[in-house]
Motif scaffolding. Sequence first.
Motif, short mmCIF file in Angstrom:
data_model
loop_
_atom_site.label_atom_id
_atom_site.label_comp_id
_atom_site.label_asym_id
_atom_site.label_seq_id
_atom_site.Cartn_x
_atom_site.Cartn_y
_atom_site.Cartn_z
N VAL A 171 54.79 38.22 69.29
CA VAL A 171 55.90 37.31 69.01
C VAL A 171 56.79 37.19 70.24
O VAL A 171 57.26 36.11 70.60
CB VAL A 171 56.72 37.80 67.80
N LEU A 172 57.01 38.32 70.91
CA LEU A 172 57.85 38.31 72.12
C LEU A 172 57.19 37.50 73.24
O LEU A 172 57.88 36.88 74.05
CB LEU A 172 58.13 39.74 72.58
N VAL A 173 55.86 37.52 73.30
CA VAL A 173 55.17 36.70 74.29
C VAL A 173 55.44 35.22 74.03
O VAL A 173 55.65 34.44 74.96
CB VAL A 173 53.65 36.98 74.26
N PHE A 174 55.45 34.82 72.77
CA PHE A 174 55.74 33.43 72.42
C PHE A 174 57.15 33.05 72.84
O PHE A 174 57.37 31.97 73.42
CB PHE A 174 55.55 33.21 70.91
N ILE A 175 58.11 33.94 72.59
CA ILE A 175 59.50 33.66 72.98
C ILE A 175 59.61 33.58 74.50
O ILE A 175 60.31 32.72 75.05
CB ILE A 175 60.43 34.75 72.42
N GLU A 176 58.89 34.47 75.21
CA GLU A 176 58.89 34.43 76.67
C GLU A 176 58.30 33.12 77.17
O GLU A 176 58.81 32.51 78.13
CB GLU A 176 58.08 35.60 77.23
#
Length: 304
Positions: A171-176
């Motif tokens: 999920v954090l990769v998507f936000i990044e």
Amino acid sequence: MNFFSYLASYFDFDLKILPYCIGLSLDILILYPLLTYFKWHLLSRLGVTLKDKEVIFSSRKNNFNLAYFVNKYGDRNLRIADGLSRKLLHIFSGIWHLVFLNLVIQDTRIAWQAAFVKSLLIIALCSLSYSSNKVFGLAGIMYGATSRIRDGLDGRKNFFIAQLAFLNLYVLVFIEYIARKNISNEDNLIFFSFFIFLPLIIGDALGEIIGTIWGKQKIRVWGVGQINRKSVLGTVSVFLGSLLPLLLVVSLNNLPAEWWLLCLSVAATTSTIELIAPRSTDNFFIPVGNALVCLIFAVYVIHL
């Protein structure tokens, strides 16, 4: 590059990440056994008998009577043992992760891969030892300091679910990915990792240590555990424990005034999520919530 191609690049593993995975996993070899010993010794100091300690460190699948331990040793003594052992490990291990990923690796993709492999390793070790009653074996290392007494029969389950929550990395990769699409200056992105994880590492830990030891456990919450209560003091401690380290980061790096507002927003987000998220799920929701706040600030307030 679309998101799926971006994400696929993060799963393009090669052997060069192996030393980083080993370095990141040193806390399993050092911190986990040390804090397990610390809890064992602390329980001895609190008057817990050898037989009862063996039950506490067991899988608790058979004949674990939480009321017996609370009545015999006192709720506050059990809270001290739970809070100090689990959250000191949380703090030391979290700081090790943050320093190693940001100052040693210094590459977002490789850092993500190393953290992902480390999470899978912990989940595998926890799975292998989940039903074991060997105090001085793998189960003792993985669950000795982390399985709260006051979670009763759900002690190991609580920690296991908390580790699964760290798979929020995707999920954090998507936000990044969204952040890189919407900002022009990426120089300060390094600071966002501190804003995302420091509140979880320090704020969340201090909330339990201070709240469970000195707070009045009157706020009933839902989650994995036989006793699910929090305190106002604990929530305030989460807020201050999140805010003060972030203010220090901003001050030491002479960041503009807008970052001070980000400190307040992230601290408020962390303390709110920690209070309302089901127990053992905040490892997932706090970083994701903080990352979204950082993204909003980067695009609309700080204008990176």
